[in-house]
Design a protein around this motif. Structure first.
Motif, PDB file in Angstrom:
ATOM      1  N   GLY A 192       0.844  -1.183   0.090  1.00 38.32           N
ATOM      2  CA  GLY A 192      -0.030   0.074  -0.190  1.00 38.32           C
ATOM      3  C   GLY A 192       0.774   1.210   0.038  1.00 38.32           C
ATOM      4  O   GLY A 192       0.378   2.227  -0.055  1.00 38.32           O
ATOM      5  N   HIS A 193       2.281   1.182   0.008  1.00 44.33           N
ATOM      6  CA  HIS A 193       3.096   2.135  -0.015  1.00 44.33           C
ATOM      7  C   HIS A 193       4.344   1.793  -0.753  1.00 44.33           C
ATOM      8  O   HIS A 193       4.478   0.653  -0.899  1.00 44.33           O
ATOM      9  N   GLY A 194       5.254   2.727  -1.164  1.00 46.11           N
ATOM     10  CA  GLY A 194       6.390   2.299  -1.796  1.00 46.11           C
ATOM     11  C   GLY A 194       7.459   2.006  -1.069  1.00 46.11           C
ATOM     12  O   GLY A 194       7.496   2.030   0.334  1.00 46.11           O
ATOM     13  N   ILE A 195       8.606   1.269  -1.496  1.00 44.48           N
ATOM     14  CA  ILE A 195       9.658   0.811  -0.748  1.00 44.48           C
ATOM     15  C   ILE A 195      10.757   2.001  -0.692  1.00 44.48           C
ATOM     16  O   ILE A 195      11.203   2.269  -2.159  1.00 44.48           O
ATOM     17  N   CYS A 196      10.940   2.690   0.273  1.00 39.97           N
ATOM     18  CA  CYS A 196      11.864   3.961  -0.027  1.00 39.97           C
ATOM     19  C   CYS A 196      13.237   3.430   0.924  1.00 39.97           C
ATOM     20  O   CYS A 196      13.296   2.574   1.758  1.00 39.97           O
ATOM     21  N   GLU A 197      14.138   4.140   0.474  1.00 47.06           N
ATOM     22  CA  GLU A 197      15.501   4.182   1.203  1.00 47.06           C
ATOM     23  C   GLU A 197      15.254   4.667   2.390  1.00 47.06           C
ATOM     24  O   GLU A 197      14.812   5.850   2.709  1.00 47.06           O
ATOM     25  N   SER A 198      15.549   4.177   3.558  1.00 43.36           N
ATOM     26  CA  SER A 198      15.401   4.576   5.188  1.00 43.36           C
ATOM     27  C   SER A 198      15.930   5.938   5.300  1.00 43.36           C
ATOM     28  O   SER A 198      15.351   6.744   6.001  1.00 43.36           O
ATOM     29  N   GLU A 199      17.240   6.203   4.814  1.00 36.59           N
ATOM     30  CA  GLU A 199      17.803   7.547   5.375  1.00 36.59           C
ATOM     31  C   GLU A 199      17.181   8.708   4.445  1.00 36.59           C
ATOM     32  O   GLU A 199      17.538   9.785   4.939  1.00 36.59           O
ATOM     33  N   THR A 200      17.113   8.493   2.941  1.00 36.33           N
ATOM     34  CA  THR A 200      16.741   9.704   2.211  1.00 36.33           C
ATOM     35  C   THR A 200      15.340   9.630   1.950  1.00 36.33           C
ATOM     36  O   THR A 200      14.753  10.733   1.514  1.00 36.33           O
ATOM     37  N   GLY A 201      14.493   8.531   2.162  1.00 32.70           N
ATOM     38  CA  GLY A 201      13.208   8.786   1.897  1.00 32.70           C
ATOM     39  C   GLY A 201      12.883   8.561   0.298  1.00 32.70           C
ATOM     40  O   GLY A 201      11.589   8.778  -0.116  1.00 32.70           O
ATOM     41  N   VAL A 202      13.928   8.271  -0.511  1.00 29.72           N
ATOM     42  CA  VAL A 202      13.811   8.224  -1.878  1.00 29.72           C
ATOM     43  C   VAL A 202      13.338   6.850  -2.045  1.00 29.72           C
ATOM     44  O   VAL A 202      13.724   5.881  -1.847  1.00 29.72           O
ATOM     45  N   LEU A 203      12.001   6.803  -3.121  1.00 31.09           N
ATOM     46  CA  LEU A 203      11.639   5.466  -3.778  1.00 31.09           C
ATOM     47  C   LEU A 203      12.617   4.722  -4.378  1.00 31.09           C
ATOM     48  O   LEU A 203      13.425   5.368  -5.068  1.00 31.09           O
ATOM     49  N   LEU A 204      13.028   3.632  -3.887  1.00 26.25           N
ATOM     50  CA  LEU A 204      14.056   2.618  -4.516  1.00 26.25           C
ATOM     51  C   LEU A 204      13.875   2.441  -5.971  1.00 26.25           C
ATOM     52  O   LEU A 204      12.693   1.811  -6.329  1.00 26.25           O
ATOM     53  N   PRO A 205      14.664   2.882  -6.982  1.00 28.43           N
ATOM     54  CA  PRO A 205      14.439   2.557  -8.279  1.00 28.43           C
ATOM     55  C   PRO A 205      14.546   0.990  -8.631  1.00 28.43           C
ATOM     56  O   PRO A 205      15.578   0.719  -8.278  1.00 28.43           O
ATOM     57  N   LEU A 206      13.350   0.530  -9.059  1.00 31.53           N
ATOM     58  CA  LEU A 206      13.391  -0.992  -9.279  1.00 31.53           C
ATOM     59  C   LEU A 206      14.184  -1.641 -10.509  1.00 31.53           C
ATOM     60  O   LEU A 206      13.885  -1.268 -11.583  1.00 31.53           O
ATOM     61  N   LYS A 207      15.229  -2.377 -10.468  1.00 37.63           N
ATOM     62  CA  LYS A 207      15.642  -3.240 -11.347  1.00 37.63           C
ATOM     63  C   LYS A 207      14.873  -4.517 -11.514  1.00 37.63           C
ATOM     64  O   LYS A 207      14.532  -4.853 -12.598  1.00 37.63           O
ATOM     65  N   GLU A 208      14.892  -5.247 -10.615  1.00 35.88           N
ATOM     66  CA  GLU A 208      14.401  -6.370 -10.428  1.00 35.88           C
ATOM     67  C   GLU A 208      13.871  -6.880  -8.918  1.00 35.88           C
ATOM     68  O   GLU A 208      14.590  -6.193  -8.072  1.00 35.88           O
ATOM     69  N   GLY A 209      13.080  -7.811  -8.827  1.00 35.75           N
ATOM     70  CA  GLY A 209      12.625  -8.019  -7.443  1.00 35.75           C
ATOM     71  C   GLY A 209      11.875  -9.521  -7.343  1.00 35.75           C
ATOM     72  O   GLY A 209      11.373  -9.694  -8.459  1.00 35.75           O
ATOM     73  N   SER A 210      11.790 -10.092  -6.247  1.00 32.90           N
ATOM     74  CA  SER A 210      11.146 -11.224  -6.078  1.00 32.90           C
ATOM     75  C   SER A 210      10.332 -11.424  -4.842  1.00 32.90           C
ATOM     76  O   SER A 210      10.919 -10.601  -3.794  1.00 32.90           O
ATOM     77  N   LEU A 211       9.515 -12.211  -4.529  1.00 32.74           N
ATOM     78  CA  LEU A 211       8.612 -12.474  -3.499  1.00 32.74           C
ATOM     79  C   LEU A 211       9.043 -13.965  -2.970  1.00 32.74           C
ATOM     80  O   LEU A 211       9.329 -14.869  -3.506  1.00 32.74           O
ATOM     81  N   LEU A 212       9.527 -13.959  -1.582  1.00 37.79           N
ATOM     82  CA  LEU A 212       9.783 -15.323  -0.813  1.00 37.79           C
ATOM     83  C   LEU A 212       8.952 -15.555   0.152  1.00 37.79           C
ATOM     84  O   LEU A 212       8.125 -14.871   0.684  1.00 37.79           O
ATOM     85  N   TYR A 213       8.595 -16.912   0.480  1.00 36.05           N
ATOM     86  CA  TYR A 213       7.898 -17.349   1.413  1.00 36.05           C
ATOM     87  C   TYR A 213       8.372 -17.054   2.938  1.00 36.05           C
ATOM     88  O   TYR A 213       9.617 -17.155   2.806  1.00 36.05           O
ATOM     89  N   SER A 214       7.279 -16.506   3.695  1.00 37.51           N
ATOM     90  CA  SER A 214       8.014 -16.252   4.997  1.00 37.51           C
ATOM     91  C   SER A 214       7.146 -16.472   6.190  1.00 37.51           C
ATOM     92  O   SER A 214       5.880 -16.598   5.713  1.00 37.51           O
TER      93      SER A 214
END
Length: 335
Positions: free
Chosen positions: A155-177
């Motif tokens: 429901g919100h973007g993934i941002c770099e914690s120190e700068t608050g900048v939205l992490l520019p996505l190259k690739e990503g995956s979901l894992l079972y947790s």
């Protein structure tokens, strides 16, 4: 020229109508509420902060002096594409102290910044930046479209914690947790779910990282093949009053917990808030203290319809938090 403009305008209108039609076609979704591990790599190297280079002549920061800024995305050095922090450091170390041309993305555009690396006390050339090229964490799956496998989460973007900048996505995956433990929320101290990744097999891809959530496709149906779809609520159907959330705060069990919608925000709210929630369920309050980190994406249901997803907790009152309207997530996914 006028004909070209008419064609361009016609194309824009056609695409807008197509996207609106796609969003309108989604009238039901499967709410999930299970945590997932999220791994993402950036499309470049994000400058998080500056670290002064300790030289024999004293501390210097070539990157800052050259005009680099926190939040800049470094995409190449001297014409060599950069896709990791190691690749950045390698190019800087190989410079021999000669000026390097850094191509960076800033405010939607590209510019070239020239910095001169300095040797530290060990003789290694550096420009004095701390950069990030990836992240890993847990969040909660909000929904999936069983017809396509398309999902929305957080429901919100993934941002770099120190700068608050939205992490520019190259690739990503979901894992079972699964949830191994809970750090209970307190006033002034937001709590958190302690997630544990289970294996390395991917549940699906992360294709988009946006202000309204992360989106992609689930290739493993195990989290939803026994679940049923529910109707998607229109914004006008969301009311102040009783509701519930689906959340995974212990092991791999997803449960329904009672909440109250205590405020509804305008659709054009500048912070992206759809509604304010208050947790009223005694069991959830006992387990977590309210809303905690890792619950972002927990689906919100009211009168049997999917109305939104949990996004944030109030630091001064962990029993309360914000949620995004489901329509906003669907619009982002279909656009």
């Amino acid at each position: 020229m006028r004909a070209t403009k008419r064609i361009a305008i016609s194309l824009i209108l056609t695409l807008t109508m197509l996207f609106s039609a796609q969003a309108a076609e989604i009238t039901s979704l499967i709410p999930i509420g299970h945590t997932v591990g999220i791994k993402m790599s950036a499309d470049g190297v994000l400058v998080v902060r500056f670290n002064e280079v300790q030289t024999p002549d004293g501390p210097v920061c070539p990157a800052r002096d050259a005009g680099l800024s926190e939040g800049d995305l470094i995409i190449s050095v001297n014409g060599t594409a950069i896709d990791s922090n190691d690749a950045l450091q390698k190019q800087i170390a190989l410079s021999g102290g000669q000026p390097v041309a850094l191509v960076v993305e800033r405010d939607g555009g590209e510019q070239t910044i020239t910095a001169t690396p300095k040797a530290d006390e060990n003789g290694v050339y550096r420009i004095g930046v701390l950069a990030r090229d990836s992240m890993a964490g847990i969040g909660t799956l909000t929904y999936v479209d069983p017809e396509t496998g398309a999902y929305g989460s957080l429901g919100h973007g993934i941002c770099e914690s120190e700068t608050g900048v939205l992490l520019p996505l190259k690739e990503g995956s979901l894992l079972y947790s699964v949830v191994g433990a809970v750090q209970k929320g307190k006033i002034g101290e937001p709590g958190a779910l302690q997630g544990e990744f289970q294996g390395e097999s991917s549940l699906g891809s992360v294709n988009e990282n946006t202000e309204s959530g992360i989106f992609g496709t689930l290739t493993d149906t195990s989290l939803y093949d026994s679940l049923e779809s529910v109707p998607v609520a229109q914004a006008s159907e969301i009311k102040v009053g009783d509701a519930e959330i689906l959340a995974n705060v212990e092991g791999d069990t997803v449960q329904h917990y009672a909440v109250q919608v205590v405020k509804i925000y305008p659709e054009n709210d500048e912070y992206g808030r759809g509604m304010m929630l208050r947790v009223t369920d005694p069991e959830l309050l006992e387990k977590t203290g309210g809303i905690v980190q890792g619950m972002s994406g927990s689906p919100v249901l009211q009168n049997g319809k999917l109305i939104g997803a949990v996004t944030h907790v109030l630091v001064n009152d962990p029993t309360c938090g914000y949620a995004i309207n489901i329509g906003r997530m669907i619009d982002e996914m279909t656009n």
